[in-house]
Every structure is written in C-alpha cells, then in structure tokens.
Design an enzyme around this catalytic site. Structure first.
Site, PDB file in Angstrom:
ATOM      1  N   TYR A  36       0.855  -1.185   0.000  1.00  0.00           N
ATOM      2  CA  TYR A  36       0.000   0.000   0.000  1.00  0.00           C
ATOM      3  C   TYR A  36       0.889   1.233   0.000  1.00  0.00           C
ATOM      4  CZ  TYR A  36      -3.761  -3.249   0.913  1.00  0.00           C
ATOM      5  OH  TYR A  36      -4.663  -4.284   0.809  1.00  0.00           O
ATOM      6  N   PRO A  37       1.336   1.616  -1.198  1.00  0.00           N
ATOM      7  CA  PRO A  37       2.369   2.646  -1.342  1.00  0.00           C
ATOM      8  C   PRO A  37       1.844   4.064  -1.132  1.00  0.00           C
ATOM      9  CG  PRO A  37       1.650   1.963  -3.504  1.00  0.00           C
ATOM     10  CD  PRO A  37       0.896   1.118  -2.513  1.00  0.00           C
ATOM     11  N   CYS A  38       1.575   4.403   0.094  1.00  0.00           N
ATOM     12  CA  CYS A  38       1.009   5.720   0.356  1.00  0.00           C
ATOM     13  C   CYS A  38       2.020   6.840   0.075  1.00  0.00           C
ATOM     14  CB  CYS A  38       0.485   5.807   1.790  1.00  0.00           C
ATOM     15  SG  CYS A  38       1.655   5.290   3.032  1.00  0.00           S
ATOM     16  N   HIS A  39       3.301   6.471  -0.075  1.00  0.00           N
ATOM     17  CA  HIS A  39       4.296   7.504  -0.414  1.00  0.00           C
ATOM     18  C   HIS A  39       4.123   7.987  -1.849  1.00  0.00           C
ATOM     19  CE1 HIS A  39       5.993   3.646  -1.660  1.00  0.00           C
ATOM     20  NE2 HIS A  39       6.659   4.304  -2.583  1.00  0.00           N
ATOM     21  N   ARG A  40       3.334   7.265  -2.646  1.00  0.00           N
ATOM     22  CA  ARG A  40       3.102   7.685  -4.036  1.00  0.00           C
ATOM     23  C   ARG A  40       1.928   8.644  -4.167  1.00  0.00           C
ATOM     24  NH1 ARG A  40       3.628   1.611  -6.012  1.00  0.00           N
ATOM     25  NH2 ARG A  40       5.848   1.328  -5.645  1.00  0.00           N
TER      26      ARG A  40
END
Length: 112
Positions: free
Chosen positions: A55-59
């Site tokens: 869950y790449p919330c940094h994107r």
DNA sequence: GCTTTGACACTAA
DNA sequence: CTTAGTGCCAAAG
C-alpha cells in the site's frame, strides 16, 4: 453487497493500483471515488496500517505536485520516490503531470 | 449526534 | 513567491 466498503477501504483499493515510478494525488483519489474528501484521503493514508510496499502511500502527493506529508517524515517520502526513479526538486515532483495517475485511470471494478 | 482533527484544495490579496 | 481565509468530508472522540 455492492458499495459496502468504507471510504478508507476504497482508498486502499485504489492505492494498490498506483505503479512504481508513478504518483497520484489526494485530489485524484477522492475524485475517482466521486467525492471531494481530499482531506479524508490524507487521513486514511496517515493511518495506513499496511506495509508500504503493498500500500504505497508515499506515491500520493498534493495536486500541485509537491510532495506533501508523510507519517515517517517528508524526507523519507522524498527518498522513496527518488528510489523509484522520480526526480524531486525543491519539494516538487519534476514533470509531475506526466507521472500523475488520474482519476479516470483507476479501476473501480474491484470495489464491487 | 455534535465537535474536533487533519499526509488537502482553491482563491484572493 | 507567501500568507490568510474558506471549503471540504470521513473518522474518532
């Protein structure tokens, strides 16, 4: 039951669809869900209990291409995006528009 | 069920 | 460019 997921669950479904080396914005995610709850999207990211690889919330960045916040610090977020090949200058994603995953690109069929 | 809290967006000055 | 103000809405208290 269709549409039974909570707002946060829907966010996570879309979040998984952002490929490495690209970004989306709080605005686009909210828009994809037919909502203007930009800030609520940020809240969901902030409480993201899942591994950042899945869950790449940094994107997820701001609508103007600036990096925005991150639970572990803006510097960490910036670093991770650079590791994925993006250029960030003065806190802003270079060529932001060409990397942006827009609301229309998300696959909503997984929401059921 | 009202109030507060945000990893935001937008406009005006 | 920066700041201030308003709007937005799901979640938590």
């Amino acid at each position: 039951m269709n549409g039974s997921e909570s707002f946060s669950e829907r966010c996570y479904v879309l979040l998984r669809q952002i490929p490495e080396g690209r970004v989306s914005s709080y605005r686009e995610i909210a828009h994809a869900l037919g909502s203007r709850a930009y800030r609520a999207v940020g809240n969901v990211m902030n409480h993201n209990p899942y591994p950042t690889d899945l869950y790449p919330c940094h994107r997820v960045v701001k609508s103007d291409g600036t990096v925005g916040g991150y639970a572990w610090g803006t510097e960490v977020k910036t670093k991770r995006l650079r590791e994925e090949g993006l250029s960030i200058v003065e806190g802003k994603v270079v060529n932001f528009e060409s990397f942006l995953m827009k609301a229309s690109e998300f696959d909503l069929s997984g929401l059921n």
